[in-house]
Design an enzyme around this catalytic site. Structure first.
Site, mmCIF file in Angstrom:
data_model
loop_
_atom_site.group_PDB
_atom_site.id
_atom_site.type_symbol
_atom_site.label_atom_id
_atom_site.label_comp_id
_atom_site.label_asym_id
_atom_site.label_seq_id
_atom_site.Cartn_x
_atom_site.Cartn_y
_atom_site.Cartn_z
ATOM 1 N N ASP A 146 4.087 -2.916 2.952
ATOM 2 C CA ASP A 146 4.855 -4.183 3.033
ATOM 3 C C ASP A 146 3.460 -5.307 3.531
ATOM 4 O O ASP A 146 2.619 -4.827 3.737
ATOM 5 C CB ASP A 146 5.822 -4.220 3.894
ATOM 6 N N HIS A 147 4.040 -6.403 3.657
ATOM 7 C CA HIS A 147 2.912 -7.366 4.221
ATOM 8 C C HIS A 147 2.184 -7.006 5.515
ATOM 9 O O HIS A 147 1.068 -7.592 5.737
ATOM 10 C CB HIS A 147 3.522 -8.858 4.379
ATOM 11 N N CYS A 207 3.583 -0.032 6.856
ATOM 12 C CA CYS A 207 4.198 -1.173 7.247
ATOM 13 C C CYS A 207 3.671 -1.312 8.649
ATOM 14 O O CYS A 207 2.805 -0.725 9.124
ATOM 15 C CB CYS A 207 5.905 -1.009 7.214
ATOM 16 N N GLY A 208 4.504 -2.427 9.484
ATOM 17 C CA GLY A 208 3.988 -2.617 10.705
ATOM 18 C C GLY A 208 4.103 -1.230 11.622
ATOM 19 O O GLY A 208 2.910 -1.129 12.505
ATOM 20 N N THR A 209 5.220 -0.467 11.738
ATOM 21 C CA THR A 209 5.230 0.539 12.588
ATOM 22 C C THR A 209 5.118 1.906 11.899
ATOM 23 O O THR A 209 5.048 2.777 12.255
ATOM 24 C CB THR A 209 6.577 0.502 13.701
ATOM 25 N N GLY A 210 5.504 1.728 10.700
ATOM 26 C CA GLY A 210 5.959 2.874 9.738
ATOM 27 C C GLY A 210 7.214 3.570 9.872
ATOM 28 O O GLY A 210 7.605 4.195 8.975
ATOM 29 N N ILE A 211 7.957 3.004 10.776
ATOM 30 C CA ILE A 211 9.305 3.591 10.956
ATOM 31 C C ILE A 211 10.223 2.988 9.930
ATOM 32 O O ILE A 211 11.123 3.849 9.370
ATOM 33 C CB ILE A 211 9.990 2.945 12.369
ATOM 34 N N GLY A 212 10.214 1.819 9.492
ATOM 35 C CA GLY A 212 11.091 1.236 8.528
ATOM 36 C C GLY A 212 10.722 1.842 6.881
ATOM 37 O O GLY A 212 11.775 2.469 6.629
ATOM 38 N N ARG A 262 7.297 31.672 6.862
ATOM 39 C CA ARG A 262 8.384 31.258 7.546
ATOM 40 C C ARG A 262 8.598 29.910 7.353
ATOM 41 O O ARG A 262 9.858 29.311 7.307
ATOM 42 C CB ARG A 262 8.335 31.512 8.893
#
Length: 147
Positions: A8-9, A65-70, A132
């Site tokens: 994103d931006h 993105c800004g945090t990677g979370i979204g 495994r």
């Protein structure tokens, strides 16, 4: 290997660094944007990358993105995607070895371009160990199939 990459931006600068890295490593990629610094919605970029991974058009995806979370949350909504948010090299290595992650997410506001390159290089070059770990990944796949 072929990779789909998008941001994103808030992730444009790191996306450009990762594209340079993939050029250096001889990895083919497609860039799905974004190409602006004005606010955009991260799902509009995460979901197309995740869909290309899930349908086999590409082998892996990278999202910034800004945090990677979204990006991580959005990508993991696509059946067959195992998106890992990594802000350190060890996690990037282990998520490939143990989880067979097929999408990497990073946050430009969390890490700089140098570390992002290191993380991406390790993630792109590390193989899944199987054994495994394959049994565990298969349990995730089975759950996705049944639900």
């Amino acid at each position: 290997m072929k990779v789909a990459i998008a941001s994103d931006h808030a992730g444009i600068r790191i996306r450009e660094e990762i594209k340079k890295l993939m050029d250096e490593l001889g990895i083919e990629y497609i860039d799905l944007g974004c190409d602006c610094e004005t606010s955009v919605d991260y799902p509009d970029y995460a979901i197309p990358v995740a869909e290309k991974v899930a349908n086999g058009e590409v082998d892996r995806g990278i999202l910034i993105c800004g945090t990677g979370i979204g990006m991580t949350i959005a990508a993991n909504k696509v059946k067959g995607v195992r998106c890992a948010l990594c802000h350190d090299v060890y996690s990037a290595k282990v998520t490939r070895q143990h989880n067979d992650s097929n999408v990497l997410a990073m946050g430009e506001r969390v890490i700089g371009p140098g570390l992002a390159r290191e993380i991406a290089e390790v993630w792109l070059t590390t193989k899944f160990e199987g054994g495994r770990h394959a049994r565990r990944v298969e349990k995730i796949t089975q759950y996705e199939t049944e639900h």
